[in-house]
Design a protein around this motif. Structure first.
Motif, PDB file in Angstrom:
ATOM      1  N   TYR A  54       0.915  -1.175  -0.069  1.00 53.28           N
ATOM      2  CA  TYR A  54       0.089  -0.109   0.024  1.00 53.28           C
ATOM      3  C   TYR A  54       0.910   1.391   0.104  1.00 53.28           C
ATOM      4  O   TYR A  54       1.898   1.281   0.505  1.00 53.28           O
ATOM      5  CB  TYR A  54      -0.850  -0.073   1.217  1.00 53.28           C
ATOM      6  CG  TYR A  54      -1.798  -1.236   1.459  1.00 53.28           C
ATOM      7  CD1 TYR A  54      -2.676  -1.697   0.697  1.00 53.28           C
ATOM      8  CD2 TYR A  54      -1.492  -2.091   2.419  1.00 53.28           C
ATOM      9  CE1 TYR A  54      -3.437  -2.846   0.759  1.00 53.28           C
ATOM     10  CE2 TYR A  54      -2.018  -3.395   2.921  1.00 53.28           C
ATOM     11  CZ  TYR A  54      -2.959  -3.658   1.794  1.00 53.28           C
ATOM     12  OH  TYR A  54      -3.794  -4.730   2.106  1.00 53.28           O
ATOM     13  N   THR A  55       0.219   2.186  -0.562  1.00 57.68           N
ATOM     14  CA  THR A  55       0.869   3.699  -0.289  1.00 57.68           C
ATOM     15  C   THR A  55       0.427   4.477   0.674  1.00 57.68           C
ATOM     16  O   THR A  55      -0.845   3.916   1.345  1.00 57.68           O
ATOM     17  CB  THR A  55       0.859   4.416  -1.725  1.00 57.68           C
ATOM     18  OG1 THR A  55      -0.789   4.828  -1.808  1.00 57.68           O
ATOM     19  CG2 THR A  55       1.099   3.747  -3.155  1.00 57.68           C
ATOM     20  N   PRO A  56       1.107   5.597   1.159  1.00 63.72           N
ATOM     21  CA  PRO A  56       0.490   6.318   2.380  1.00 63.72           C
ATOM     22  C   PRO A  56      -1.144   6.577   2.332  1.00 63.72           C
ATOM     23  O   PRO A  56      -1.790   6.600   3.027  1.00 63.72           O
ATOM     24  CB  PRO A  56       1.592   7.239   2.497  1.00 63.72           C
ATOM     25  CG  PRO A  56       2.607   6.830   2.063  1.00 63.72           C
ATOM     26  CD  PRO A  56       2.317   5.970   0.744  1.00 63.72           C
ATOM     27  N   GLU A  57      -1.346   7.086   0.699  1.00 61.15           N
ATOM     28  CA  GLU A  57      -2.531   7.554   0.414  1.00 61.15           C
ATOM     29  C   GLU A  57      -3.750   6.288   0.577  1.00 61.15           C
ATOM     30  O   GLU A  57      -4.830   6.564   0.781  1.00 61.15           O
ATOM     31  CB  GLU A  57      -2.544   7.894  -1.033  1.00 61.15           C
ATOM     32  CG  GLU A  57      -1.838   9.346  -1.088  1.00 61.15           C
ATOM     33  CD  GLU A  57      -0.251   9.196  -1.172  1.00 61.15           C
ATOM     34  OE1 GLU A  57       0.388  10.048  -0.917  1.00 61.15           O
ATOM     35  OE2 GLU A  57       0.243   8.151  -1.251  1.00 61.15           O
ATOM     36  N   ASP A  58      -3.112   5.301   0.533  1.00 59.55           N
ATOM     37  CA  ASP A  58      -4.351   4.102   0.242  1.00 59.55           C
ATOM     38  C   ASP A  58      -4.735   3.851   1.817  1.00 59.55           C
ATOM     39  O   ASP A  58      -5.734   3.395   2.178  1.00 59.55           O
ATOM     40  CB  ASP A  58      -3.416   2.726   0.066  1.00 59.55           C
ATOM     41  CG  ASP A  58      -3.034   2.615  -1.322  1.00 59.55           C
ATOM     42  OD1 ASP A  58      -3.899   3.440  -2.097  1.00 59.55           O
ATOM     43  OD2 ASP A  58      -2.310   1.940  -1.964  1.00 59.55           O
ATOM     44  N   ILE A  59      -3.999   4.371   2.800  1.00 59.60           N
ATOM     45  CA  ILE A  59      -4.135   3.796   4.357  1.00 59.60           C
ATOM     46  C   ILE A  59      -4.524   4.825   5.292  1.00 59.60           C
ATOM     47  O   ILE A  59      -4.648   4.592   6.444  1.00 59.60           O
ATOM     48  CB  ILE A  59      -3.326   2.948   4.962  1.00 59.60           C
ATOM     49  CG1 ILE A  59      -2.011   3.608   5.343  1.00 59.60           C
ATOM     50  CG2 ILE A  59      -2.635   1.784   3.963  1.00 59.60           C
ATOM     51  CD1 ILE A  59      -0.840   2.952   6.042  1.00 59.60           C
ATOM     52  N   ARG A  60      -4.692   5.934   4.768  1.00 60.13           N
ATOM     53  CA  ARG A  60      -4.957   7.038   5.511  1.00 60.13           C
ATOM     54  C   ARG A  60      -6.160   7.907   5.339  1.00 60.13           C
ATOM     55  O   ARG A  60      -6.750   7.934   4.163  1.00 60.13           O
ATOM     56  CB  ARG A  60      -3.878   8.357   5.656  1.00 60.13           C
ATOM     57  CG  ARG A  60      -3.599   8.997   4.294  1.00 60.13           C
ATOM     58  CD  ARG A  60      -2.354   9.827   4.295  1.00 60.13           C
ATOM     59  NE  ARG A  60      -2.301  10.677   3.153  1.00 60.13           N
ATOM     60  CZ  ARG A  60      -1.237  11.304   2.625  1.00 60.13           C
ATOM     61  NH1 ARG A  60       0.057  11.211   3.414  1.00 60.13           N
ATOM     62  NH2 ARG A  60      -1.175  12.040   1.676  1.00 60.13           N
ATOM     63  N   PHE A  61      -6.747   8.660   6.411  1.00 60.45           N
ATOM     64  CA  PHE A  61      -7.929   9.369   6.315  1.00 60.45           C
ATOM     65  C   PHE A  61      -7.376  10.945   6.673  1.00 60.45           C
ATOM     66  O   PHE A  61      -6.843  11.308   7.298  1.00 60.45           O
ATOM     67  CB  PHE A  61      -8.729   8.908   7.466  1.00 60.45           C
ATOM     68  CG  PHE A  61      -9.072   7.704   7.604  1.00 60.45           C
ATOM     69  CD1 PHE A  61     -10.123   6.994   6.837  1.00 60.45           C
ATOM     70  CD2 PHE A  61      -8.529   6.763   8.494  1.00 60.45           C
ATOM     71  CE1 PHE A  61     -10.303   5.692   6.864  1.00 60.45           C
ATOM     72  CE2 PHE A  61      -8.577   5.358   8.611  1.00 60.45           C
ATOM     73  CZ  PHE A  61      -9.549   5.001   8.009  1.00 60.45           C
TER      74      PHE A  61
END
Length: 371
Positions: A54-61
């Motif tokens: 995953y990329t950081p954008e995939d796992i953050r809100f």
């Protein structure tokens, strides 16, 4: 002056409340959210980000965007202390006091660092999740220069997920595969069924990961790991994954806490001494039934916290939180493999990871949809 709802943290237990900020704003309440980052990372996908799945954008809100779009106020900072008598929260490094009528705490947890001594430049912890990005870069830099040794300290699920995803990272980036050792004390994966422990050992062994169980780690000094029996091991990079403790803000504030330092709450997720203070997730101690530090409870607390916060502002009736029965556990061991367990069902392989990935992505999409 209109009543003020203050949230410490935009984590898992506050997701439903954040998604429904409009319900508070429309009723004339002010909403403020304090968080040390504009984003909140989903910890369940952290090891996968370390491994490159995953990329950081995939796992953050995008907490700040969500709050401000909903008409609330976002404060970038770290809550340091709560004064329940004055009903204010103080920020770290600031004299500003943020007032509240109702406070909800999702302050999270941290990895204790008491064992760490000397230079900690190449020592990383599983929290905050952003640190895994720094660790990823450092692993690739070091491994590009040849064979290195990486140590993972801890006997819990996070240690096996970190080890498995380090192996995936190095293999996919075509750098020299490191020597990976897990220092699991005397009992690797304690409290888990023997079938899970056996499967985990087999899967890690296939990846060349060594599990050392000759004693607990006494101290970590520079690049040396010293066990309680005197044995010493050198490592180029060390992951400190010894479990988490609730945020120390409650002890610091003189609020009632449990034996682990978490905010002591009743069946309504409400402070046992201060009825206008609530909490959820890793930072609480649920008095009726101490809970494991797993995200499923924070997710289950979501709707109860939302409804109880609104009810407290309006003078309504509160709902009790019921932890529920057995929960699903799925571990990500990298390279599209996992271990799934619930009750008497346990299996491993591609299907286990597929299910975890699907569940995690659905959870992310549910609360990213607003922005």
């Amino acid at each position: 002056m209109k009543k003020q709802l203050l949230l410490i943290g935009g984590g898992h237990a506050h997701m439903v409340t954040l998604a429904n900020l409009g319900a508070f704003i429309k009723k004339g309440y002010g909403v403020t959210v304090i968080q040390p980052s504009e984003y909140h990372y989903y910890s369940g996908m952290g090891p996968g980000m370390l491994g490159g799945t995953y990329t950081p954008e995939d796992i953050r809100f995008a907490t700040r965007k969500l709050v401000e779009a909903g008409g609330g106020r976002f404060v970038l900072g770290k809550a340091d202390r709560i004064d329940p008598d004055r009903q204010v929260v103080y920020l770290e490094g600031s004299e500003e006091a943020i007032a509240y009528d109702v406070l909800s705490c999702n302050a999270g947890s941290y990895v204790p660092r008491e064992l760490l001594q000397g230079n900690t430049e190449n020592i990383f912890t599983a929290k905050p999740i952003e640190e895994l990005l720094v660790a990823q870069k450092r692993i690739l830099e070091c491994a590009a220069g040849g064979k290195i040794t990486i140590a993972v300290i801890g006997s819990g699920p996070s240690s096996l997920e970190i080890a498995g995803n380090i192996h995936q990272l190095c293999r996919q980036k075509a750098v020299t595969l490191p020597t990976i050792r897990i220092f699991g004390g005397r009992n690797f994966l304690p409290g888990r069924p023997e079938r899970i422990r056996r499967i985990a050992r087999i899967m890690l062994s296939r990846k060349g990961v060594e599990i050392i169980q000759s004693g607990y780690v006494k101290r970590i000094e520079n690049r040396w790991i010293v066990l309680e029996n005197g044995q010493e091991y050198a490592a180029d990079i060390i992951f400190h994954a010894v479990g988490v403790k609730p945020s120390p803000i409650f002890t610091r504030s003189g609020l009632p806490v449990g034996p682990d330092g978490g905010l002591r709450v009743n069946a309504y997720l409400q402070s046992v001494d201060h009825p206008n203070i609530f909490g959820g997730g890793d930072c609480i101690y649920f008095e009726a039934e101490p809970l494991d530090k797993v995200g499923v409870y924070a997710v289950r607390q979501n709707p109860i916290l939302y409804r109880n916060l609104l009810a407290t502002l309006e003078g309504g009736h509160l709902e009790k939180f019921h932890p529920g029965g057995k929960y699903l556990l799925i571990y990500n061991l990298g390279e599209g493999e996992g271990i799934l367990s619930k009750g008497f069902i346990t299996f491993s392989g591609k299907l286990a990871f597929y299910l975890k990935d699907r569940i995690d992505r659905q959870f992310i999409r549910t609360f990213q949809v607003s922005y």
